[in-house]
Design a protein around this motif. Structure first.
Motif, short mmCIF file in Angstrom:
data_model
loop_
_atom_site.label_atom_id
_atom_site.label_comp_id
_atom_site.label_asym_id
_atom_site.label_seq_id
_atom_site.Cartn_x
_atom_site.Cartn_y
_atom_site.Cartn_z
N SER A 175 0.81 -1.23 0.00
CA SER A 175 0.00 0.00 0.00
C SER A 175 0.84 1.27 0.00
O SER A 175 0.30 2.37 -0.08
CB SER A 175 -0.96 0.01 1.20
OG SER A 175 -0.23 -0.23 2.39
N ASP A 230 -4.68 -2.34 5.27
CA ASP A 230 -5.75 -1.38 5.04
C ASP A 230 -6.10 -1.42 3.54
O ASP A 230 -5.41 -0.82 2.72
CB ASP A 230 -5.26 0.01 5.47
CG ASP A 230 -6.31 1.10 5.25
OD1 ASP A 230 -7.28 0.88 4.49
OD2 ASP A 230 -6.15 2.19 5.86
N LEU A 231 -7.17 -2.14 3.22
CA LEU A 231 -7.47 -2.39 1.81
C LEU A 231 -7.94 -1.14 1.07
O LEU A 231 -7.66 -0.98 -0.12
CB LEU A 231 -8.49 -3.52 1.67
CG LEU A 231 -8.02 -4.89 2.17
CD1 LEU A 231 -9.00 -5.98 1.74
CD2 LEU A 231 -6.61 -5.23 1.71
N ALA A 232 -8.64 -0.24 1.77
CA ALA A 232 -9.08 1.00 1.12
C ALA A 232 -7.87 1.83 0.73
O ALA A 232 -7.78 2.37 -0.38
CB ALA A 232 -10.00 1.78 2.06
N LYS A 233 -6.89 1.88 1.63
CA LYS A 233 -5.66 2.62 1.34
C LYS A 233 -4.91 1.96 0.18
O LYS A 233 -4.40 2.65 -0.72
CB LYS A 233 -4.77 2.65 2.60
CG LYS A 233 -3.48 3.40 2.38
CD LYS A 233 -2.62 3.44 3.63
CE LYS A 233 -1.29 4.12 3.31
NZ LYS A 233 -0.35 4.07 4.44
N GLU A 249 -6.12 0.12 -2.25
CA GLU A 249 -6.86 0.35 -3.50
C GLU A 249 -6.55 1.75 -4.04
O GLU A 249 -6.23 1.92 -5.23
CB GLU A 249 -8.37 0.20 -3.21
CG GLU A 249 -9.30 0.60 -4.35
CD GLU A 249 -9.38 -0.48 -5.42
OE1 GLU A 249 -9.64 -1.63 -5.05
OE2 GLU A 249 -9.18 -0.17 -6.61
N ALA A 250 -6.60 2.73 -3.16
CA ALA A 250 -6.31 4.11 -3.59
C ALA A 250 -4.87 4.22 -4.08
O ALA A 250 -4.59 4.91 -5.08
CB ALA A 250 -6.56 5.07 -2.42
N LYS A 292 -4.47 2.73 -7.56
CA LYS A 292 -5.01 3.68 -8.56
C LYS A 292 -4.05 4.84 -8.77
O LYS A 292 -3.84 5.29 -9.90
CB LYS A 292 -6.36 4.22 -8.08
CG LYS A 292 -7.49 3.19 -8.20
CD LYS A 292 -8.85 3.87 -8.30
CE LYS A 292 -9.94 2.86 -8.61
NZ LYS A 292 -10.83 2.64 -7.45
N GLN A 329 -6.56 -8.92 2.69
CA GLN A 329 -6.22 -8.37 4.00
C GLN A 329 -5.19 -9.22 4.75
O GLN A 329 -5.31 -10.45 4.79
CB GLN A 329 -7.51 -8.27 4.83
CG GLN A 329 -7.59 -7.05 5.73
CD GLN A 329 -6.88 -7.26 7.06
OE1 GLN A 329 -6.79 -8.37 7.54
NE2 GLN A 329 -6.37 -6.19 7.64
#
Ligand code: NDP
Length: 316
Positions: free
Chosen positions: A11, A35-38, A40-41, A44, A57
């Motif tokens: 990440s 932290d999967l949201a982090k 993913e961002a 991108k 995770q």
């Protein structure tokens, strides 16, 4: 068939740029992150195409989480062709140790014990892969080695006789040698254990499995968030110092590219090797197999590290 690589701590920093570089080479990257949201961002933000990666995770600071990750990976049905152990924490300003859910000191758990368990479990997944060339890569660092200029600044790593591990590594114990808590030393000790793990994996399993086990020092990647827990002034001066004084500075892109080379290129298929591009970065500088520190090349230490780490992580 697309090759699959698992990268821990993808990440940010070196792990993220390694993910980007391997995706660009056509690999499928499993980004193993807390932290999967982090994550993913982050994927991108570096322009990784959505079909080049998946997110899973893992919290390396919890042994149960490592076990759950391996279960989830197996359910995904992917075959594993390479594993990159990259995640790490560095918390130089801590006064008191943080603890994992098991009660172990957190820097050693995240950087070493979590990865030690992951490597031992995923060895089985690598064995099952039909790929002719399978690799396990563990990030090292120059600061593991007091024989190198970058490793001379105290405190120096010292695994002692693993007294802290032998005594169970729980409160009031916080250091591998059983001595007083020192967070910078905890980081360096954990990185010595990373190199010992790579060498011991090589000794135990290379001949029987054909898997390539390697480590690398990608250069000083002075502007990754690894230093986020340091004084703000340090975070400002350190990249400048590495660029202009020591010449050790490497961009995150280049560091990620170096990891990708060690994972994928035929030149790096030498098991047991510790790759380095040196401390002073020259244009088109070449990599070489570097001698690791006296502790990290001590076979007796490797054996002890293995046995005592195995006791701490428990059954696979
Ligand atoms: P970063 O701090 O940028 O990245 C560390 C990564 O590890 C992040 O993705 C972080 O996740 C993840 N991580 C931390 N704790 C956990 C945890 N408990 N579970 C899962 N993931 C976790 O550091 P770098 O990219 O600089 O460092 C990466 C590797 O490179 C380390 O092994 C380091 O020792 C090595 N290295 C770095 C050098 C440098 O100069 N920077 C030099 C030599 C080696 P999150 O995003 O959620 O925080």
């Amino acid at each position: 068939r697309k090759s699959t690589v698992v990268i821990t701590g993808a990440s940010s920093g070196v792990g993220l740029y390694a993910a980007k570089a391997l995706a660009k080479r056509g690999w499928h990257v499993v980004m193993a992150c807390r932290d999967l949201a982090k994550a993913e961002a982050a994927a991108k933000s570096v322009g990784m195409s959505p079909d080049s990666y998946s997110l899973m995770q893992i919290d390396l600071g919890s042994l149960d989480s490592v076990r759950q990750f391996v279960k989830n990976f197996r359910v995904s049905g992917r075959s594993l062709d390479a594993l990159v152990c990259n995640a790490a924490i560095y918390m130089p300003l801590l006064k008191e140790p943080l603890r994992s859910p098991e009660g172990y000191e957190l820097t050693m758990t995240t950087n070493h014990l979590g990865h030690f368990l992951l490597c031992n479990m995923m060895l089985e997944d690598l064995k099952k892969s039909p790929a002719p060339d399978k690799r396990m890569v563990i990030l090292g660092t120059v600061t593991h080695n007091p024989d190198e200029l970058g490793g001379k600044i105290p405190p120096r790593p010292d695994l002692g006789n693993f007294e802290g591990f032998v005594e169970g590594f729980k409160d009031p114990i916080s250091m591998v040698d059983g001595k007083k808590f020192e967070p910078v030393k905890a980081y360096k000790d954990s990185k010595v254990c990373n190199v010992l793990t790579m060498r011991e994996l090589h000794r135990r399993y290379h001949d029987s499995t054909g898997i390539t086990f390697t480590s690398l020092y990608p250069g000083c990647v002075a502007d990754t968030p690894l230093f986020r827990n340091h004084y703000p002034l340090f975070q400002k001066l350190f990249p400048w110092f590495q660029k202009n004084i020591t010449g050790g500075y490497v961009s995150q892109d280049l560091a990620g590219e170096r990891v990708a080379m060690v994972v994928a290129d035929p030149e790096y298929k030498q098991s047991g090797a510790y790759w380095s591009w040196g401390n002073r970065q020259k244009k088109n500088g070449k990599s070489f197999v570097q001698k690791v520190s006296p502790q990290a090349r001590d076979d007796e230490k490797a054996e002890k590290m293995w046995i005592f780490s195995q006791k701490l992580v428990g059954s696979l």
